[in-house]
Design an enzyme around this catalytic site. Structure first.
Site, PDB file in Angstrom:
ATOM      1  N   TYR A 196       7.054  -2.385  14.180  1.00 47.77           N
ATOM      2  CA  TYR A 196       8.464  -2.713  14.402  1.00 47.77           C
ATOM      3  C   TYR A 196       9.193  -1.494  14.974  1.00 47.77           C
ATOM      4  O   TYR A 196       9.924  -1.599  15.964  1.00 47.77           O
ATOM      5  CB  TYR A 196       9.066  -3.161  13.061  1.00 47.77           C
ATOM      6  CG  TYR A 196      10.547  -3.383  13.051  1.00 47.77           C
ATOM      7  CD1 TYR A 196      11.104  -4.556  13.553  1.00 47.77           C
ATOM      8  CD2 TYR A 196      11.416  -2.439  12.497  1.00 47.77           C
ATOM      9  CE1 TYR A 196      12.471  -4.768  13.516  1.00 47.77           C
ATOM     10  CE2 TYR A 196      12.774  -2.639  12.451  1.00 47.77           C
ATOM     11  CZ  TYR A 196      13.304  -3.802  12.958  1.00 47.77           C
ATOM     12  OH  TYR A 196      14.653  -4.007  12.918  1.00 47.77           O
ATOM     13  N   ALA A 198       7.973   0.977  16.579  1.00 49.16           N
ATOM     14  CA  ALA A 198       7.502   1.245  17.941  1.00 49.16           C
ATOM     15  C   ALA A 198       8.239   0.360  18.942  1.00 49.16           C
ATOM     16  O   ALA A 198       8.663   0.826  20.005  1.00 49.16           O
ATOM     17  CB  ALA A 198       6.004   1.009  18.034  1.00 49.16           C
ATOM     18  N   LEU A 230      20.262  -1.761   6.716  1.00 45.58           N
ATOM     19  CA  LEU A 230      19.703  -2.959   6.081  1.00 45.58           C
ATOM     20  C   LEU A 230      20.787  -4.038   5.954  1.00 45.58           C
ATOM     21  O   LEU A 230      21.858  -3.786   5.411  1.00 45.58           O
ATOM     22  CB  LEU A 230      19.137  -2.606   4.704  1.00 45.58           C
ATOM     23  CG  LEU A 230      18.414  -3.726   3.968  1.00 45.58           C
ATOM     24  CD1 LEU A 230      17.208  -4.221   4.758  1.00 45.58           C
ATOM     25  CD2 LEU A 230      17.973  -3.267   2.579  1.00 45.58           C
ATOM     26  N   ILE A 231      20.504  -5.238   6.470  1.00 44.08           N
ATOM     27  CA  ILE A 231      21.462  -6.349   6.476  1.00 44.08           C
ATOM     28  C   ILE A 231      20.883  -7.482   5.614  1.00 44.08           C
ATOM     29  O   ILE A 231      19.671  -7.723   5.639  1.00 44.08           O
ATOM     30  CB  ILE A 231      21.697  -6.860   7.918  1.00 44.08           C
ATOM     31  CG1 ILE A 231      22.017  -5.690   8.879  1.00 44.08           C
ATOM     32  CG2 ILE A 231      22.794  -7.907   7.959  1.00 44.08           C
ATOM     33  CD1 ILE A 231      23.230  -4.891   8.555  1.00 44.08           C
TER      34      ILE A 231
HETATM   35  N1  LIG Z   1      18.253  -7.725   8.762  1.00 44.45           N
HETATM   36  C1  LIG Z   1      18.174  -6.406   8.799  1.00 44.45           C
HETATM   37  O1  LIG Z   1      18.115  -5.718   7.772  1.00 44.45           O
HETATM   38  C2  LIG Z   1      18.173  -5.683  10.110  1.00 44.45           C
HETATM   39  C3  LIG Z   1      18.279  -4.290  10.098  1.00 44.45           C
HETATM   40  C4  LIG Z   1      18.277  -3.614  11.300  1.00 44.45           C
HETATM   41  C5  LIG Z   1      18.187  -4.317  12.498  1.00 44.45           C
HETATM   42  N2  LIG Z   1      18.073  -5.664  12.491  1.00 44.45           N
HETATM   43  C6  LIG Z   1      17.940  -6.347  13.763  1.00 44.45           C
HETATM   44  O2  LIG Z   1      18.807  -7.457  13.830  1.00 44.45           O
HETATM   45  C7  LIG Z   1      18.211  -8.485  14.637  1.00 44.45           C
HETATM   46  C8  LIG Z   1      18.236  -9.795  13.876  1.00 44.45           C
HETATM   47  O3  LIG Z   1      17.572  -9.626  12.646  1.00 44.45           O
HETATM   48  P1  LIG Z   1      17.667 -10.714  11.495  1.00 44.45           P
HETATM   49  O4  LIG Z   1      17.429 -10.034  10.204  1.00 44.45           O
HETATM   50  O5  LIG Z   1      18.879 -11.541  11.695  1.00 44.45           O
HETATM   51  O6  LIG Z   1      16.342 -11.594  11.822  1.00 44.45           O
HETATM   52  P2  LIG Z   1      15.956 -13.076  11.301  1.00 44.45           P
HETATM   53  O7  LIG Z   1      16.931 -13.554  10.313  1.00 44.45           O
HETATM   54  O8  LIG Z   1      14.517 -12.998  10.935  1.00 44.45           O
HETATM   55  O9  LIG Z   1      16.110 -13.936  12.628  1.00 44.45           O
HETATM   56  C9  LIG Z   1      15.212 -13.766  13.671  1.00 44.45           C
HETATM   57  C10 LIG Z   1      15.568 -14.715  14.786  1.00 44.45           C
HETATM   58  O10 LIG Z   1      14.601 -14.582  15.828  1.00 44.45           O
HETATM   59  C11 LIG Z   1      13.995 -15.841  16.089  1.00 44.45           C
HETATM   60  N3  LIG Z   1      12.591 -15.660  16.444  1.00 44.45           N
HETATM   61  C12 LIG Z   1      11.562 -15.304  15.626  1.00 44.45           C
HETATM   62  N4  LIG Z   1      10.405 -15.269  16.299  1.00 44.45           N
HETATM   63  C13 LIG Z   1      10.686 -15.634  17.573  1.00 44.45           C
HETATM   64  C14 LIG Z   1       9.899 -15.816  18.733  1.00 44.45           C
HETATM   65  N5  LIG Z   1       8.561 -15.644  18.728  1.00 44.45           N
HETATM   66  N6  LIG Z   1      10.503 -16.225  19.876  1.00 44.45           N
HETATM   67  C15 LIG Z   1      11.841 -16.425  19.892  1.00 44.45           C
HETATM   68  N7  LIG Z   1      12.641 -16.273  18.831  1.00 44.45           N
HETATM   69  C16 LIG Z   1      12.070 -15.880  17.670  1.00 44.45           C
HETATM   70  C17 LIG Z   1      14.173 -16.641  14.797  1.00 44.45           C
HETATM   71  O11 LIG Z   1      14.244 -18.023  15.039  1.00 44.45           O
HETATM   72  P3  LIG Z   1      12.977 -19.027  15.049  1.00 44.45           P
HETATM   73  O12 LIG Z   1      12.192 -18.744  13.814  1.00 44.45           O
HETATM   74  O13 LIG Z   1      13.632 -20.358  15.085  1.00 44.45           O
HETATM   75  O14 LIG Z   1      12.247 -18.695  16.314  1.00 44.45           O
HETATM   76  C18 LIG Z   1      15.547 -16.166  14.343  1.00 44.45           C
HETATM   77  O15 LIG Z   1      16.555 -16.877  14.998  1.00 44.45           O
HETATM   78  C19 LIG Z   1      16.814  -7.978  14.978  1.00 44.45           C
HETATM   79  O16 LIG Z   1      16.808  -7.423  16.267  1.00 44.45           O
HETATM   80  C20 LIG Z   1      16.547  -6.912  13.941  1.00 44.45           C
HETATM   81  O17 LIG Z   1      15.637  -5.935  14.387  1.00 44.45           O
HETATM   82  C21 LIG Z   1      18.071  -6.366  11.311  1.00 44.45           C
END
Ligand SMILES: NC(=O)c1ccc[n+]([C@@H]2O[C@H](COP(=O)([O-])OP(=O)(O)OC[C@H]3O[C@@H](n4cnc5c(N)ncnc54)[C@H](OP(=O)(O)O)[C@@H]3O)[C@@H](O)[C@H]2O)c1
Ligand SMILES: *[C@@H]1O[C@H](CO)[C@@H](O)[C@H](O)[C@H]1NC(C)=O
Ligand SMILES: *[C@@H]1O[C@H](CO)[C@@H](O)[C@H](O)[C@H]1NC(C)=O
Length: 302
Positions: A196, A198, A230-231
Site C-alpha cells: 500500500y 509503495a 486514520l479515518i
Molecule cells: N480510511 C483510512 O483510514 C484512510 C487513511 C488514509 C488514506 N485513505 C485513503 O482514502 C481513500 C478511500 O479510502 P476508504 O477507507 O474510504 O476505502 P474503502 O472504504 O475501502 O472504499 C474503497 C472504495 O474503492 C472501491 N474499490 C475497491 N476495489 C476496487 C477496484 N478493484 N476497482 C474499482 N474500485 C474499487 C470500493 O468499491 P467496490 O468494492 O464497490 O469496488 C470503494 O468504493 C483511499 O485512497 C485510501 O488510501 C484512507
C-alpha cells in the site's frame, strides 16, 4: 541549525493554529453545476464525498465495482440535491477500464471540472509475506489506473481549467513540510503497509512531477494531493482493529476537507489538520522516532 529548525517548527505550529481558525476561501456555490468524476464512490470516504458534492449541487459520475451499492448511493445523492448523477461499474484492476470510465463521464456530463481519484484495492494490514503478485495487482489498482484515468481526462480538464484531486495517506507520503519559506522533506513510513505504501509513494512522485510540468506548459489544471490520517471507514477500522492504537477521524469530515482542497486548488490537504505539525516534528526530531512510532502498533513476535 537544529535550534533554528525548532524555532521554525514552533512558528509552524502557531501558523497551523492560525490557519485552522482562518476563514478559507472556499465557496460552496462554486460547486453548483460542477462536473465531477469520483472513483471509489460506493463506500467509505468516496461515498461521503458523493453526498457532499450532491448537497453542493454538483453533476456527478460515480464509479466503483459494485453496481447495487452505487445505485443506492446515487439514489441518496438525488434526494440530497445532485443536479445530475450517473454511475458506471468498473474494476480498476483491468487496464482497459479507466479510459472507458472517463469517456462515459465526458459523454454524460459534456466535460469534466473535477477528477477525484480515491479508490484503492483490498489492503492487507499485515507483515510482508512475500506475495509479489499481490503487490503487482495493487500497483495496477492504486497507481496505474490513476495514471490512465488522468491521461484520459486531462484534455477536458484543461479545457475547463479543472482540478485533479488525488487521495493519499500519511502512512505513505513523501511530505514537504513548509514552514514560512523553508521546506523540509520528510516521510513517515509505517509497518504493515508495504505494498500500500509503495503505491501511495508512486502516486506522490507521479503527480508532484506532473504538477510542475503542467505549470511549465501553462496548462491550468490544479493538482491537490490529500494526505489523510486514520479515518473511521469500515475497511480501515476492520484492518487496524487490535493492531494499532491511534484514534480514527470521521469520514464525512475527511471527505469535506478533500473537496474544499480541490475547490480552492491547493497543492496539499492534510486531514486531520494537525498532521502537518506531526510531520514537522517528525522531520526535526529524528532520534528514536522509529521506536516511538512502532510503540503505537501491537505486535508480539511469535
Ligand atoms: N480510511 C483510512 O483510514 C484512510 C487513511 C488514509 C488514506 N485513505 C485513503 O482514502 C481513500 C478511500 O479510502 P476508504 O477507507 O474510504 O476505502 P474503502 O472504504 O475501502 O472504499 C474503497 C472504495 O474503492 C472501491 N474499490 C475497491 N476495489 C476496487 C477496484 N478493484 N476497482 C474499482 N474500485 C474499487 C470500493 O468499491 P467496490 O468494492 O464497490 O469496488 C470503494 O468504493 C483511499 O485512497 C485510501 O488510501 C484512507
Ligand atoms: C486557473 O483557473 C482558475 C479557475 O478557473 C483561475 O481561478 C486561475 O486564475 C487560473 N490561473 C491562471 C494562471 O490562469
Ligand atoms: C494485541 O494483539 C493480540 C493478538 O495479536 C490481542 O490478543 C490483544 O488484545 C491486542 N492488544 C490490544 C491492546 O489491542
Amino acid at each position: 541549525m537544529k535550534a533554528i529548525g525548532r524555532v521554525l517548527c514552533a512558528t509552524g505550529i502557531v501558523a497551523g493554529l492560525i490557519a485552522f481558525f482562518w476563514k478559507d476561501p472556499f465557496t460552496p456555490e462554486s460547486l453548483s453545476g460542477a462536473r465531477v468524476l469520483l472513483t471509489g464512490a460506493s463506500a467509505g470516504i468516496g461515498e461521503q464525498m458523493a453526498y457532499h458534492y450532491a448537497r453542493f449541487g454538483a453533476e456527478i459520475v460515480l464509479t466503483a465495482r459494485r453496481e447495487a451499492v452505487l445505485q443506492k448511493v446515487m439514489e441518496k445523492c438525488l434526494t440530497l440535491g445532485a443536479k445530475k448523477i450517473f454511475y458506471i461499474p468498473a474494476d480498476m484492476s483491468s487496464p482497459s477500464e479507466p479510459e472507458k470510465v472517463v469517456q462515459f463521464a465526458v459523454q454524460k456530463l459534456g466535460g469534466l471540472d473535477y477528477l477525484v481519484l480515491n479508490h484503492i484495492g483490498m489492503t492487507h494490514f499485515q507483515m510482508w509475506t512475500g506475495d509479489v503478485e499481490y503487490t503487482r495487482w495493487l500497483m495496477q489498482v492504486n497507481f496505474f489506473s490513476y495514471v490512465a484515468l488522468t491521461t484520459a481526462a486531462l484534455p477536458t480538464l484543461e479545457k475547463n481549467r479543472g482540478s485533479l484531486v488525488v487521495v493519499s495517506s500519511l502512512t505513505a507520503s513523501f511530505l514537504v513540510v513548509s514552514i514560512l519559506s523553508f521546506s523540509f522533506p520528510g516521510k513517515i513510513p509505517t509497518p504493515f503497509t508495504t505494498s500500500y505504501s509503495a503505491t501511495k509513494f508512486a502516486l506522490d512522485g507521479f503527480f508532484s512531477s506532473l504538477r510542475h510540468e503542467l505549470i511549465m506548459q501553462k496548462r491550468n489544471v490544479s493538482i491537490t494531493l490529500c494526505i489523510l490520517g486514520l479515518i473511521d471507514t469500515d475497511t480501515a477500522l476492520q484492518n487496524t482493529r487490535g493492531k494499532v492504537h491511534i484514534s480514527a477521524s470521521p469520514a464525512p469530515e475527511a471527505a469535506l476537507a478533500i473537496i474544499r482542497g480541490g475547490a480552492t486548488r491547493v497543492q496539499e490537504v492534510f486531514y486531520p489538520w494537525w498532521l502537518q505539525q506531526l510531520c514537522c516534528l517528525w522531520v526535526l526530531f529524528p532520534s528514536n522516532r522509529g521506536q516511538v512510532l512502532r510503540s503505537y502498533y501491537n505486535y508480539s513476535s511469535p
